[in-house]
Design a protein around this motif. Structure first.
Motif, short mmCIF file in Angstrom:
data_model
loop_
_atom_site.label_atom_id
_atom_site.label_comp_id
_atom_site.label_asym_id
_atom_site.label_seq_id
_atom_site.Cartn_x
_atom_site.Cartn_y
_atom_site.Cartn_z
N GLN A 197 0.81 -1.21 0.00
CA GLN A 197 0.00 0.00 0.00
C GLN A 197 0.84 1.27 0.00
N ASN A 198 1.98 1.25 0.70
CA ASN A 198 2.82 2.44 0.81
C ASN A 198 4.20 2.24 0.18
N GLY A 199 4.32 1.23 -0.70
CA GLY A 199 5.61 0.92 -1.32
C GLY A 199 5.73 1.53 -2.71
N TYR A 200 6.94 2.01 -3.04
CA TYR A 200 7.14 2.68 -4.33
C TYR A 200 8.51 2.32 -4.90
N PHE A 201 8.55 2.10 -6.23
CA PHE A 201 9.80 2.02 -6.97
C PHE A 201 10.23 3.43 -7.33
N LEU A 202 11.53 3.72 -7.19
CA LEU A 202 12.08 5.01 -7.59
C LEU A 202 12.76 4.88 -8.94
N ASN A 203 12.70 5.93 -9.73
CA ASN A 203 13.34 5.89 -11.05
C ASN A 203 14.85 5.86 -10.95
N GLU A 204 15.38 6.44 -9.91
CA GLU A 204 16.83 6.40 -9.68
C GLU A 204 17.09 6.41 -8.19
N ARG A 205 18.29 5.97 -7.80
CA ARG A 205 18.63 5.89 -6.39
C ARG A 205 19.27 7.20 -5.93
N PRO A 206 18.60 7.95 -5.07
CA PRO A 206 19.17 9.20 -4.56
C PRO A 206 20.17 8.91 -3.44
N SER A 207 20.79 9.96 -2.93
CA SER A 207 21.61 9.83 -1.73
C SER A 207 20.69 9.96 -0.52
N PHE A 208 20.29 8.82 0.03
CA PHE A 208 19.38 8.85 1.17
C PHE A 208 20.03 9.53 2.38
N THR A 209 21.32 9.35 2.52
CA THR A 209 22.03 9.95 3.65
C THR A 209 21.90 11.46 3.66
N LEU A 210 21.80 12.05 2.47
CA LEU A 210 21.71 13.51 2.36
C LEU A 210 20.28 13.99 2.18
N ASP A 211 19.32 13.16 2.56
CA ASP A 211 17.92 13.55 2.53
C ASP A 211 17.41 13.65 3.97
N PRO A 212 17.16 14.86 4.47
CA PRO A 212 16.68 15.00 5.86
C PRO A 212 15.39 14.22 6.14
N SER A 213 14.55 14.05 5.12
CA SER A 213 13.30 13.31 5.33
C SER A 213 13.56 11.86 5.72
N PHE A 214 14.62 11.29 5.20
CA PHE A 214 15.00 9.93 5.55
C PHE A 214 15.35 9.84 7.04
N HIS A 215 16.10 10.81 7.53
CA HIS A 215 16.50 10.83 8.95
C HIS A 215 15.32 11.14 9.86
N ALA A 216 14.30 11.76 9.30
CA ALA A 216 13.09 12.07 10.08
C ALA A 216 12.14 10.88 10.15
N GLY A 217 12.45 9.79 9.44
CA GLY A 217 11.59 8.62 9.47
C GLY A 217 10.38 8.72 8.55
N ALA A 218 10.48 9.53 7.50
CA ALA A 218 9.36 9.67 6.57
C ALA A 218 9.20 8.45 5.67
N TYR A 219 10.28 7.68 5.52
CA TYR A 219 10.21 6.47 4.70
C TYR A 219 11.35 5.53 5.11
N TYR A 220 11.23 4.30 4.65
CA TYR A 220 12.25 3.27 4.91
C TYR A 220 12.66 2.68 3.57
N VAL A 221 13.95 2.54 3.35
CA VAL A 221 14.45 1.95 2.11
C VAL A 221 14.36 0.43 2.26
N GLN A 222 13.43 -0.18 1.54
CA GLN A 222 13.15 -1.60 1.71
C GLN A 222 13.01 -2.28 0.35
N GLU A 223 13.49 -3.49 0.28
CA GLU A 223 13.42 -4.28 -0.94
C GLU A 223 11.95 -4.61 -1.24
N ALA A 224 11.55 -4.50 -2.50
CA ALA A 224 10.13 -4.56 -2.87
C ALA A 224 9.48 -5.91 -2.57
N SER A 225 10.19 -7.01 -2.85
CA SER A 225 9.57 -8.33 -2.66
C SER A 225 9.15 -8.54 -1.22
N SER A 226 9.99 -8.10 -0.28
CA SER A 226 9.69 -8.33 1.13
C SER A 226 8.50 -7.53 1.62
#
Length: 459
Positions: free
Chosen positions: A58-87
């Motif tokens: 329901q809340n899973g998305y494929f991205l067109n390219e892999r950004p630098s998650f480390t340099l995204d403040p939203s990642f550190h705020a817990g807005a999303y989790y980088v997770q493999e799609a099959s799981s």
């Protein structure tokens, strides 16, 4: 330079898939995998830009390219989790079965992908135990649970054997078993060098030891979910045979959309036909994955939490219901909290889970639970970083929303340059997502971002 697939692995997969399909499999496993994330619906409801929804999540998305998650403040705020799609198929399992939102256990939880998924599914209605046996990985799990911020989780650091007194206690047990990692050959080519038939056999032996304990932890009518990131039957279908020979379970079949290209397999047992679900990289946009679901019979054992009249723990001190209610009122929280003290710091869980929590603390090594609110000095609170990242209200604090460059400075534990900043405790946010606390003392600023979490790389 690509690393070739082990010859024994190739031979087995050719037998498993057939020569023609194996060629498609090998081609897919040597291509780049898609990057996928799962958003935190309690913090961010928007789909990422330039993304495609994962059909079974329901809340899973494929991205067109892999950004630098480390340099995204939203990642550190817990807005999303980088997770493999099959799981993320676990999300479809929970929703299609409408699993009751009660007491869940993720037995092999680090780094936290499936635990944060379970946490979101449970929301305010359930409670999760996220366990990891390896101490260093348990610390990573704890950080990811804190960032997710829902406050409905206990993080423990225990061997499966330590759960023996909790047989029949959980309404759902998920075991993402340590495995030979064949499904990661595309994502992590170095894993190919570590693979061998003997390693597969060793992993299967370890899995049986884990499942010999996990199978007994599920209460009557509860669910057991077993998954691996491997393709072989030894760690997958044969584990179904092992479980059904050791424990009484009923088969569970999960509805599938044919367009998903997920392969359903069947295992015949004395108790009926059980089902497994296989993800192959030449058929789905995801890594190799296997999962099976089974249900405990209605007449199986249920362990009630019981009531502990005088709660005693070596480190935790129970705060009385009356005082807990007073803290909720003071902080503007819903009047449903139960508090515990660890040294001088206060932790909050939903009072509905008090008896369950106290029973768990009698048997498990606790690394974190609920939400750590902070410390109280006289009439003032020293707020914790955990409170900042939680979804609990932060009433009475000044809020400053940072631009991206300011947010990254804060996350590096530097002092961001902010004009006309008020004095006192200030919650800093990025795109309205809380990142943590600073305190303006007038002559200087103190950055309270955890030192061990700070970003070390530059733009």
């Amino acid at each position: 330079m690509s690393i070739s697939l082990p010859s024994d692995f190739q031979s087995r997969m050719k037998t498993q898939l057939g020569e023609t399909e194996y060629e498609l499999f090998e081609k897919a496993i040597n291509q780049d995998s898609k990057t996928s994330i799962r958003t935190n619906p309690d913090k961010s409801s928007q789909a990422p830009e330039d993304s495609e929804q994962i059909p079974w999540a329901q809340n899973g998305y494929f991205l067109n390219e892999r950004p630098s998650f480390t340099l995204d403040p939203s990642f550190h705020a817990g807005a999303y989790y980088v997770q493999e799609a099959s799981s993320m198929f676990i999300d479809h399992i929970l929703r299609s079965l409408q699993v009751p939102k009660e007491l869940f256990l993720d037995l092999s939880a680090a780094p936290g992908g499936k635990s944060t998924l379970l946490s979101s599914y449970l929301g305010k209605d359930g409670f999760l135990v996220a366990n990891e046996v390896i101490q260093s990985r348990a610390q990573i799990l704890k950080e990811n649970i804190i960032k997710w911020g829902l406050g409905n989780t206990l993080v423990s650091n225990n061997d499966p054997e330590h759960f023996e007194p909790l047989e029949g206690f959980f309404d759902l047990v998920l075991v993402d078993a340590p495995c030979s990692g064949e499904g990661m050959f595309r994502k992590d080519p170095q894993a190919r060098n570590e693979w061998s038939p003997d390693h597969v056999t060793l992993c299967a032996s370890r899995q049986k030891r884990i499942m010999d304990r996990a199978g007994s932890l599920v209460a009557a009518s509860g669910y057991l979910i077993y998954s691996t990131c491997t393709f072989n039957e030894q760690e997958n279908e044969e584990m179904i045979e092992f479980l059904t020979s050791e424990f009484s379970y009923k088969p569970v079949r999960i509805p599938l959309d044919p367009n998903w290209n997920i392969r359903e397999t069947q295992v015949e047992t004395e108790d009926g036909t059980f089902y497994g679900y296989r993800f192959y990289p030449h058929l789905v946009d995801g890594e190799g994955f296997f999962v099976t679901v089974m249900q405990r019979p209605d007449d199986a054992y249920i362990l009630p939490p019981g009531k502990i009249k005088d709660y005693k723990h070596p480190f935790l001190k129970e705060v009385s219901p009356k005082d807990s209610n007073s803290i909720d009122e003071e902080l503007g929280f819903p009047l449903s909290g139960q508090y515990y003290q660890l040294n001088d710091s206060y932790f909050r869980i939903e009072s509905e889970w008090k008896a369950y929590f106290e029973k768990l603390t009698q048997h498990l090594s606790i690394r974190y639970f609920g939400v750590e609110i902070g410390k109280k000095q006289k009439n003032d609170w020293i707020p914790s970083h955990e409170w900042a990242l939680s979804t609990l209200p932060k009433n009475g604090f000044q809020v400053v929303n940072l631009e991206k460059d300011q947010a990254l400075e804060f996350l590096r534990k530097n002092d961001p340059v902010i004009e006309n900043m008020p004095t006192g405790w200030i919650m800093v946010t990025y795109n309205s997502l809380p990142l943590g606390w600073i305190k303006n003392l007038g002559n200087r600023i103190n950055n309270y971002y955890p030192k061990e979490w700070r970003i070390r790389i530059q733009d």
